[in-house]
Design a protein around this motif. Sequence first.
Motif, PDB file in Angstrom:
ATOM      1  N   ARG A 268      -1.066  -1.994   2.445  1.00  0.00           N
ATOM      2  CA  ARG A 268      -2.488  -2.962   2.373  1.00  0.00           C
ATOM      3  C   ARG A 268      -3.922  -1.652   2.532  1.00  0.00           C
ATOM      4  NH1 ARG A 268      -6.728  -4.163   6.833  1.00  0.00           N
ATOM      5  NH2 ARG A 268      -7.846  -4.666   5.803  1.00  0.00           N
ATOM      6  N   ARG A 269      -3.318  -0.601   2.690  1.00  0.00           N
ATOM      7  CA  ARG A 269      -4.134   0.501   2.961  1.00  0.00           C
ATOM      8  C   ARG A 269      -2.760   1.557   2.478  1.00  0.00           C
ATOM      9  NH1 ARG A 269      -8.332  -2.054   2.480  1.00  0.00           N
ATOM     10  NH2 ARG A 269      -9.703  -1.925   5.135  1.00  0.00           N
ATOM     11  N   PRO A 270      -2.308   1.467   1.111  1.00  0.00           N
ATOM     12  CA  PRO A 270      -1.020   2.160   1.014  1.00  0.00           C
ATOM     13  C   PRO A 270      -2.092   3.816   0.637  1.00  0.00           C
ATOM     14  CG  PRO A 270      -2.275   1.173  -0.957  1.00  0.00           C
ATOM     15  CD  PRO A 270      -2.778   0.732  -0.243  1.00  0.00           C
ATOM     16  N   GLU A 271      -0.375   5.079   1.610  1.00  0.00           N
ATOM     17  CA  GLU A 271      -0.917   5.560   1.505  1.00  0.00           C
ATOM     18  C   GLU A 271      -0.417   6.876  -0.533  1.00  0.00           C
ATOM     19  OE1 GLU A 271       0.292   7.877   5.175  1.00  0.00           O
ATOM     20  OE2 GLU A 271      -0.767   6.276   6.198  1.00  0.00           O
ATOM     21  N   ARG A 272       0.277   6.121  -0.136  1.00  0.00           N
ATOM     22  CA  ARG A 272       1.692   6.237  -1.948  1.00  0.00           C
ATOM     23  C   ARG A 272       2.235   5.153  -2.365  1.00  0.00           C
ATOM     24  NH1 ARG A 272       5.768  10.562   1.081  1.00  0.00           N
ATOM     25  NH2 ARG A 272       4.558  11.582   2.048  1.00  0.00           N
ATOM     26  N   GLU A 273       2.268   5.445  -3.425  1.00  0.00           N
ATOM     27  CA  GLU A 273       2.759   4.169  -3.630  1.00  0.00           C
ATOM     28  C   GLU A 273       4.831   3.848  -3.145  1.00  0.00           C
ATOM     29  OE1 GLU A 273       2.064   1.907  -6.988  1.00  0.00           O
ATOM     30  OE2 GLU A 273       0.762   3.678  -6.454  1.00  0.00           O
ATOM     31  N   VAL A 274       4.852   2.759  -3.508  1.00  0.00           N
ATOM     32  CA  VAL A 274       6.420   2.099  -2.147  1.00  0.00           C
ATOM     33  C   VAL A 274       7.370   2.673  -2.473  1.00  0.00           C
ATOM     34  CG1 VAL A 274       6.588  -0.124  -3.532  1.00  0.00           C
ATOM     35  CG2 VAL A 274       6.980   0.243  -1.446  1.00  0.00           C
ATOM     36  N   HIS A 275       7.507   2.932  -3.615  1.00  0.00           N
ATOM     37  CA  HIS A 275       8.665   3.601  -4.324  1.00  0.00           C
ATOM     38  C   HIS A 275       8.894   5.421  -3.782  1.00  0.00           C
ATOM     39  CE1 HIS A 275       6.715   5.051  -7.528  1.00  0.00           C
ATOM     40  NE2 HIS A 275       7.401   5.674  -7.897  1.00  0.00           N
ATOM     41  N   GLU A 276       7.891   5.364  -3.849  1.00  0.00           N
ATOM     42  CA  GLU A 276       7.811   7.870  -2.718  1.00  0.00           C
ATOM     43  C   GLU A 276       8.434   7.221  -2.005  1.00  0.00           C
ATOM     44  OE1 GLU A 276       3.646   7.948  -4.358  1.00  0.00           O
ATOM     45  OE2 GLU A 276       3.993   8.557  -6.504  1.00  0.00           O
TER      46      GLU A 276
ATOM     47  N   ALA B 225       0.894   3.738  13.975  1.00  0.00           N
ATOM     48  CA  ALA B 225       2.035   2.316  14.203  1.00  0.00           C
ATOM     49  C   ALA B 225       2.021   2.066  13.044  1.00  0.00           C
ATOM     50  CB  ALA B 225       1.248   1.789  15.776  1.00  0.00           C
ATOM     51  N   ILE B 226       1.146   1.085  11.839  1.00  0.00           N
ATOM     52  CA  ILE B 226       1.513   0.303  11.042  1.00  0.00           C
ATOM     53  C   ILE B 226       2.076   1.445   9.880  1.00  0.00           C
ATOM     54  CG2 ILE B 226       0.146  -0.347   9.197  1.00  0.00           C
ATOM     55  CD1 ILE B 226      -1.766  -1.713  10.582  1.00  0.00           C
ATOM     56  N   ARG B 227       1.998   3.035   9.780  1.00  0.00           N
ATOM     57  CA  ARG B 227       2.686   3.108   9.495  1.00  0.00           C
ATOM     58  C   ARG B 227       4.201   3.256   9.930  1.00  0.00           C
ATOM     59  NH1 ARG B 227       4.585   7.946   7.329  1.00  0.00           N
ATOM     60  NH2 ARG B 227       4.339   8.470   4.990  1.00  0.00           N
ATOM     61  N   ALA B 228       4.663   3.769  11.166  1.00  0.00           N
ATOM     62  CA  ALA B 228       5.872   4.350  11.565  1.00  0.00           C
ATOM     63  C   ALA B 228       6.306   2.779  11.347  1.00  0.00           C
ATOM     64  CB  ALA B 228       5.961   4.861  13.265  1.00  0.00           C
ATOM     65  N   SER B 229       5.797   1.746  11.322  1.00  0.00           N
ATOM     66  CA  SER B 229       6.773   0.506  11.702  1.00  0.00           C
ATOM     67  C   SER B 229       7.228   0.144  10.496  1.00  0.00           C
ATOM     68  CB  SER B 229       6.092  -1.219  11.932  1.00  0.00           C
ATOM     69  OG  SER B 229       4.552  -1.250  12.192  1.00  0.00           O
ATOM     70  N   GLY B 230       5.980  -0.053   9.360  1.00  0.00           N
ATOM     71  CA  GLY B 230       6.139  -0.395   8.035  1.00  0.00           C
ATOM     72  C   GLY B 230       7.398   0.295   7.825  1.00  0.00           C
TER      73      GLY B 230
END
Length: 111
Positions: free
Chosen positions: A84-92, A19-24
């Motif tokens: 906070r717990r990045p799965e990848r860099e924001v630009h990716e 849910a955090i990933r989807a909303s983010g």
Amino acid sequence: MNPKEYFAQLAKERAKRPAIRASGLEALQRLVPIAQHDSGQSRTVGRFLLGLYNGVAYSFNLVELRGLDEPLFEDCLVVLRLDRRPEREVHEYFKNGDAIWTDFRKRWGKQ
């Protein structure tokens, strides 16, 4: 916090992650076009996104978030939670993300 409580907390956090990933990602999709424009709020959002990208090179003063309209402020918080717990860099998360963030560096990288 004892180990049992700690691991229970981690399990709760993992359960919330989808849910955090989807909303983010939704919030990030709204913020990037704002940062690509030319206003005070665009500058703040752009600098916030640069700070997530590379906080050492592009430090961001959190007080700047106070100047954002409520929906943009909330989107920044949601993206911060995603990062906070990045799965990848924001630009990716974006096709042509390197080019988008290069533009942000040119546009908003200077204080």
